[in-house]
Scaffold this active site. Sequence first.
Site, mmCIF file in Angstrom:
data_model
loop_
_atom_site.group_PDB
_atom_site.id
_atom_site.type_symbol
_atom_site.label_atom_id
_atom_site.label_comp_id
_atom_site.label_asym_id
_atom_site.label_seq_id
_atom_site.Cartn_x
_atom_site.Cartn_y
_atom_site.Cartn_z
ATOM 1 N N HIS A 274 0.900 0.379 -10.310
ATOM 2 C CA HIS A 274 0.033 -0.475 -9.344
ATOM 3 C C HIS A 274 -0.678 -1.740 -9.990
ATOM 4 C CE1 HIS A 274 -2.871 -0.107 -5.611
ATOM 5 N NE2 HIS A 274 -2.666 -1.396 -5.853
ATOM 6 N N ARG B 163 1.004 -1.122 -0.031
ATOM 7 C CA ARG B 163 -0.127 0.035 -0.023
ATOM 8 C C ARG B 163 0.801 1.243 -0.051
ATOM 9 N NH1 ARG B 163 -3.515 -2.160 -1.907
ATOM 10 N NH2 ARG B 163 -5.473 -2.905 -0.998
ATOM 11 N N GLU C 48 -2.760 8.081 -5.594
ATOM 12 C CA GLU C 48 -2.709 7.351 -7.371
ATOM 13 C C GLU C 48 -3.945 7.979 -7.813
ATOM 14 O OE1 GLU C 48 -2.841 3.011 -6.522
ATOM 15 O OE2 GLU C 48 -0.610 3.198 -5.752
#
Length: 529
Positions: free
Chosen positions: A279, A232, A261
């Site tokens: 990601h 994370r 993000e």
Amino acid sequence: MNKPVVLVAEELSEAGLAVLGADFEVRHTDGADRSQLLPALAGVDALIVRSATQVDAEAIAAAPKLRVVARAGVGLDNVDVEAATKAGVMVVNAPTSNITSAAEQTVALILASARNTAQAHAALKNGEWKRSKYTGVELDEKVVGILGFGKIGQLVAQRLLPFGVEIIAYDPYLPPARAAQLGVKLVSLDEVLRQADFLTVHLPKTKETLGLIGEEALHKVKPSVRIVNVARGGIVDEAALYSAIKEGRVAGAGLDVFAKEPCTDSPLFELDQVVVTPHLGASTHEAQEKAGTQVARSVKLALAGEFVPDAVNVQGGAVAEDVKPGLPLAEKLGRVFTALAGEVATKLDVEVRGEIASQDVRVIELAALKGVFADVIEEQVTYVNAPLLAKDRGVAVELITSSDSPDWRNVVTVRGVLADGRQVSVSGTLSGPRQITKIVEVNGYEMEIEPTAHLAFFTYADRPGIVGVVGRLLGEHGVNIASMQVARDVKGGKALIALTVDSAIPADIVDQIVAEIGAESGRSVDLED
């Protein structure tokens, strides 16, 4: 009969849609567009999202029929779990859907960082042949430190051990014996920071872990360390990492996640020692398909009123195989209890005795509560809102467990105290190889009767002729007796007749039987769905 409505607010794999099949009315909307989402939620029983749809209190309020929110992925940052719980809405995710993909992405970034793969690739495609500039390091005989040794951390360890590395891990919640089974030593956080040549993060994002790898931590590491984060964003302080690399206190990093993000501009992107990906931890065809099928199965279970192992706002967790058969038993006992009591108890005990008591049986308590309230309120009773219903009605609930069960391998009892001080209890078990559900006790009277769709119980003073009277009255009204048992405390004391019948006994017929035999109490119980 109307089918339950499932709203799919973001892309779901074809395999996931196939799991839902023809049993549901599946609708689609753009969950990222609030003007589309909120109106679409009216009349919806289930909502399936990924990460772009914000399921907040406003969205939940717009869906009065909503029973389950399913996140096709692991994180739940976009779902207000507290608001959902207050509304009795189950929240589920797909916690194991991407663990293999995340572990493999971790290994990929470790190798890419070690061998400068991405940088050399970019240089060569730009027409530059720079072998010496991109000299890397081997993994062999290096120390890999894993922060968070859960499922993903363990998969990473299994994949890295063949490279000849030594693996140490920090996880305050894991028994050292479990790590030892995998050839990994659990150590303190400081030891991991001091010893690791490669440091990989697999912790949840919490108040405690936010910024964990920050200025203080990055002053404890080896200057040769390479740090990888596929967990994370925010656990690794990006500004502190930038400074550490610029100052030569960290050799490099591989980052798949970022504090904010999408992230397309960061000082870290300027550093040649840093390899980054957008990601991609869960971005494999296999992970997407697993996420879709897992949440679709959870939606089916939730809408059927069954326990969902992946529910995040339900007590307990994964249900042991030995415990699962006890769930419908406990729910039936809860319904029988309420029928016998005729009111909501002020105190309720759910007692589990026998071999399964060594397992986590909190879910059996939930199943019993679900049964207790199933016939009391109009709204759907679920594993989520059953404890809230008990709390709202002032019912004190306690789970009691014991391995001691002299008469049965396992037995579940629902026992309660009513407002006037009376006690009501009903116990049941699963009997024989076919695990047949049986009621084995009612208010202290021992018996052995299968809880069919229609039951009746009469307590009276023990004397001759009562069985005949009950049989005659039921026969006169066309109610066929399937089975009957009589239990008593002592000869000439109090007795209880337990009946299974082929059709429901009307309330006035129950009252007539009570009057003619002078019964202390008489109750009919209908378990037909």
